[in-house]
Design a protein around this motif. Structure first.
Motif: not given
Length: 154
Positions: A45-56
């Motif tokens: 629900d907030r902006p996410a970085s590519a690193y956040d997405i990669a981890e998930e």
């Protein structure tokens, strides 16, 4: 006064389905990796970085996912209007109305990081015209306003 667009905002599986359709209509494949990246992005629900997405995505898949692979997919999503990039934060938001092309003005909270957008065709149109007047073509206004959201300001 801001000119508002009429959008059909999608969420959940309907948003993912619509994103896949928009990507296919753009001549791109909707792979399982692209779907996984989009789902992870849409869950924020907030902006996410590519690193956040990669981890998930790595957790969901049970194996490490490289951030540069996610960056390439996010760049594709931005080009095809499935996601918006928050330039100042190098982060991304899923577009709740994929396929609808317009310029967004982002409001970003300096405290909690929340980001929301609104449309103002008069303002972004003036910015586009100013760019053209200076000899630029395919001008794409990126407008970000920073401050405190109503909750953080209270």
């Amino acid at each position: 006064m801001a000119t508002q667009h009429k959008h059909h905002e999608h969420s959940g599986d309907r948003l993912v389905d619509e994103a896949g359709k928009v990507l296919a209509d753009a001549g791109e494949q909707w792979t399982t990796m692209r779907e996984d990246v989009f789902r992870a992005l849409a869950d924020h629900d907030r902006p996410a970085s590519a690193y956040d997405i990669a981890e998930e995505v790595g957790k969901r898949r049970g194996k490490r996912v490289a951030a540069n692979s996610v960056y390439r997919i996010l760049d594709l999503f931005v080009r095809t209007n499935l996601a918006n990039r928050i330039e100042s934060a190098n982060a991304y938001l899923a577009n709740a109305h994929p396929g609808c092309r317009h310029d967004c003005i982002f409001l970003i909270c300096d405290d909690c990081g929340q980001a929301e957008h609104f449309d103002d065709d008069k303002l972004t149109g003036a910015l586009r015209e100013a760019g053209k007047a200076h000899g630029y073509s395919d001008v794409r206004p990126v407008v970000e306003l920073r401050g405190l959201c109503s909750e953080c300001a209270a």
